[in-house]
Design a protein around this motif. Structure first.
Motif, short mmCIF file in Angstrom:
data_model
loop_
_atom_site.label_atom_id
_atom_site.label_comp_id
_atom_site.label_asym_id
_atom_site.label_seq_id
_atom_site.Cartn_x
_atom_site.Cartn_y
_atom_site.Cartn_z
N VAL A 135 7.56 1.39 7.60
CA VAL A 135 7.06 0.46 6.77
C VAL A 135 8.15 -0.72 6.42
O VAL A 135 7.73 -1.75 5.80
N SER A 136 9.47 -0.44 6.63
CA SER A 136 10.46 -1.31 6.74
C SER A 136 10.26 -2.59 7.53
O SER A 136 10.77 -3.51 7.33
N ASN A 137 9.39 -2.42 8.48
CA ASN A 137 9.07 -3.36 9.48
C ASN A 137 8.39 -4.79 8.91
O ASN A 137 7.25 -4.67 8.15
N SER A 138 8.98 -5.72 8.97
CA SER A 138 8.66 -6.96 8.20
C SER A 138 7.15 -7.35 8.80
O SER A 138 6.42 -7.92 7.97
N PHE A 139 6.99 -7.34 10.10
CA PHE A 139 5.80 -7.70 10.78
C PHE A 139 4.61 -6.97 10.14
O PHE A 139 3.53 -7.55 9.82
N LEU A 140 4.79 -5.67 10.13
CA LEU A 140 3.84 -4.80 9.64
C LEU A 140 3.29 -5.25 8.08
O LEU A 140 2.06 -5.17 7.87
N LYS A 141 4.38 -5.46 7.42
CA LYS A 141 4.17 -5.80 5.89
C LYS A 141 3.43 -7.11 6.02
O LYS A 141 2.30 -7.34 4.92
N SER A 142 3.89 -7.93 6.66
CA SER A 142 3.16 -9.33 6.27
C SER A 142 1.78 -9.47 7.19
O SER A 142 0.93 -10.08 6.39
N PRO A 160 18.99 4.45 15.58
CA PRO A 160 17.28 4.20 15.84
C PRO A 160 17.08 2.84 15.94
O PRO A 160 17.50 1.99 15.17
N GLY A 161 16.32 2.47 16.87
CA GLY A 161 16.08 1.13 17.48
C GLY A 161 15.20 0.25 16.80
O GLY A 161 15.08 -1.03 16.93
N GLY A 162 14.25 0.90 16.11
CA GLY A 162 13.34 0.19 15.16
C GLY A 162 13.76 -1.17 14.44
O GLY A 162 13.27 -2.19 14.89
N ILE A 163 14.76 -1.06 13.91
CA ILE A 163 15.16 -2.17 13.16
C ILE A 163 15.68 -3.32 13.83
O ILE A 163 15.64 -4.43 13.55
N HIS A 164 16.12 -2.93 14.89
CA HIS A 164 16.67 -4.08 15.96
C HIS A 164 15.55 -4.85 16.56
O HIS A 164 15.71 -5.79 16.92
N ILE A 165 14.39 -4.07 17.04
CA ILE A 165 13.27 -4.82 17.49
C ILE A 165 12.80 -5.80 16.24
O ILE A 165 12.70 -6.93 16.94
N ASP A 166 12.70 -5.40 15.29
CA ASP A 166 12.20 -6.09 14.25
C ASP A 166 13.21 -7.33 13.85
O ASP A 166 12.69 -8.56 13.80
N LYS A 167 14.44 -7.21 13.84
CA LYS A 167 15.25 -8.12 13.59
C LYS A 167 15.47 -9.21 14.72
O LYS A 167 15.30 -10.52 14.59
N ASN A 168 15.31 -8.85 16.01
CA ASN A 168 15.41 -9.73 16.92
C ASN A 168 14.05 -10.53 17.33
O ASN A 168 13.60 -11.26 18.25
N PRO A 170 17.83 -9.55 37.03
CA PRO A 170 18.73 -8.29 36.29
C PRO A 170 18.80 -8.92 34.81
O PRO A 170 19.15 -7.84 34.10
N ASN A 171 18.81 -10.06 34.60
CA ASN A 171 18.93 -10.46 33.16
C ASN A 171 17.82 -10.75 32.50
O ASN A 171 17.80 -11.40 31.34
N PHE A 172 16.68 -10.23 32.89
CA PHE A 172 15.63 -10.45 32.31
C PHE A 172 15.45 -10.11 30.70
O PHE A 172 14.88 -10.75 29.84
N ILE A 173 16.02 -8.76 30.25
CA ILE A 173 15.95 -8.51 28.89
C ILE A 173 16.78 -9.52 28.02
O ILE A 173 16.11 -9.91 26.94
N LYS A 174 17.90 -9.68 28.58
CA LYS A 174 19.00 -10.75 27.77
C LYS A 174 18.11 -11.84 27.66
O LYS A 174 18.39 -12.67 26.41
N GLU A 175 17.84 -12.47 28.62
CA GLU A 175 17.12 -13.98 28.58
C GLU A 175 15.99 -14.01 27.72
O GLU A 175 15.58 -15.09 27.40
N ASN A 176 15.15 -12.94 27.71
CA ASN A 176 14.08 -12.95 27.02
C ASN A 176 13.90 -12.04 25.70
O ASN A 176 12.56 -11.64 25.26
N LEU A 177 15.11 -11.69 25.26
CA LEU A 177 15.08 -10.70 24.25
C LEU A 177 13.97 -10.85 23.08
O LEU A 177 13.38 -9.86 22.68
N GLU A 178 13.93 -12.24 22.17
CA GLU A 178 13.21 -12.32 21.27
C GLU A 178 11.74 -12.35 21.44
O GLU A 178 11.11 -11.70 20.90
N ASP A 179 11.42 -12.77 22.77
CA ASP A 179 10.07 -12.84 23.08
C ASP A 179 9.59 -11.29 23.55
O ASP A 179 8.52 -10.92 23.11
N ILE A 180 10.35 -10.52 24.15
CA ILE A 180 9.98 -9.27 24.34
C ILE A 180 9.86 -8.32 23.05
O ILE A 180 8.83 -7.63 23.06
N CYS A 181 10.92 -8.42 22.36
CA CYS A 181 10.78 -7.70 20.90
C CYS A 181 9.40 -8.20 20.14
O CYS A 181 8.77 -7.42 19.88
#
Ligand code: KG4
Ligand code: ZN
Length: 336
Positions: free
Chosen positions: A273-280, A178-186, A228-239
């Protein structure tokens, strides 16, 4: 009266067992099924088989080397639903058979209510009534909770659950399920305002998450044509940006519902609810609004058996009616 509850959870892709004495965890174990990762989502048939394989070893892992033998358990608590029927069947059958062999009651527990009562594993405990937001891979609901048997849905999702939106968007980005945690981390070092995604505002207290998933897909396809590298180059901002939109949709409704019910406490439950941004964000809002915020520890936000035991303990301690019928069937859907 004192109780020693053995709790079982098998509604989705976690086989979990917990032993609780008067609502306090003595030992617990969650066996997570890894076989679904390759398929990008939970495969029900594989889930049922994995529960079948791991339920006895999971119980053994919890009870092994404890001073408390199975014969000292006073109650079995198990998830009756909602969830995947084949997965539930394993836990329900196992729980009833074990209770029958031990000559003790088996209490069916509602999975979403268990997510709410996960908060009673901590101290201080929330006082009823309270507003609850349950956000998981399958559900997104705002609930007014007066008691275990008295819950009213104020609003819910009309389409995808919040966790489902996180997972589907994460899949588009190439993260494993499940990808939720990866979006949170990145998201940690990303700019949440870098890209703008739609914050759907439904009527009343309802939610809708299908719009953001579709708009995200179109957005990524368009960007990838140029780079073509859009996701890789902007990963943190997209997440960070996509997380911002999903979390805002949730927090806006919580704030609206707090005012509507004049709620003194908000109680969170479910994997998202594990999502850190939701809690903050909600922590900030609770301070500004003068209400209390409760949420379980991360391992008790995700599916686990301790929350099932906690709900059963609440029922017993408050002398609420209990169901002990061994003819209880698992149910894929159960009203609150
Ligand atoms: O409650 P849960 O363990 O299982 C269900 O009953 O569905 O919730 C699982 C959901 C998944 O969609 C997962 O991606 C999401 O919770 N999740 C998260 C995070 N950790 C788990 N979503 C966003 N941020 C996280 N840190
Ligand atoms: Zn759950």
């Amino acid at each position: 009266m004192s109780n020693l509850i053995l709790a079982l959870e098998s509604s989705c892709d976690e086989t979990a067992v917990a032993l609780l004495k008067d609502g306090i965890i003595i030992k617990e174990y969650v066996a997570s099924q890894l076989e679904h990762e390759a398929f990008g989502g939970v495969v029900p048939e594989l889930a049922s088989r994995a529960h079948q394989r791991s339920i006895v070893p999971t119980l053994d892992r919890v009870m092994n080397r404890l001073e408390t033998p199975l014969s000292s358990i006073t109650h079995i608590a198990y998830t009756q639903g909602p969830g995947l029927l084949g997965a539930l069947l394993v836990g329900v059958s196992f729980a009833k058979a074990l209770a029958f062999s031990l000559g003790i009651p088996a209490l069916p527990i509602h999975h979403l209510k268990a997510h709410i009562f996960a908060n009673f594993l901590n101290n201080p405990k929330p006082s009823l009534p309270f507003l609850s937001l349950v956000v998981s891979g399958g559900h997104t609901q705002l609930i007014w909770v007066e008691d275990y048997y008295k819950m009213t849905i104020l609003g819910e999702t009309r389409d995808d659950a919040a966790g489902e939106a996180f997972d589907k968007i994460a899949k588009i980005m190439g993260f494993p399920y499940p990808g939720g945690i990866h979006i949170d981390k990145n998201s940690k070092n990303g700019n949440p305002k870098a890209f703008k995604f739609p914050i759907t505002n439904m009527e009343n207290f309802d939610f809708s998450f299908s719009g953001i998933k579709t708009s995200f897909l179109y957005f990524v396809e368009k960007q990838k044509k140029q780079n073509p590298n859009f996701i890789k180059e902007n990963l943190e901002d997209i997440c960070a940006s996509v997380q911002y939109a999903i979390v805002k949709m949730l927090t806006k409704k919580v704030i609206k519902a707090v005012k509507y019910k004049n709620a003194k406490s908000v109680v969170l439950g479910g994997g998202v609810v594990s999502n850190s941004f939701l809690k903050s964000e909600l922590n900030k809002e609770s301070k500004e609004g003068g209400w209390k915020l409760f949420y379980p520890s991360n391992n008790h936000c995700m599916d686990n058996a301790a929350m099932v035991g906690s709900a059963a303990n609440y029922i017993l301690k408050n002398n609420l009616p209990i169901i002990t019928d061994l003819g209880v069937e698992p149910k894929a859907r159960i009203p609150l």
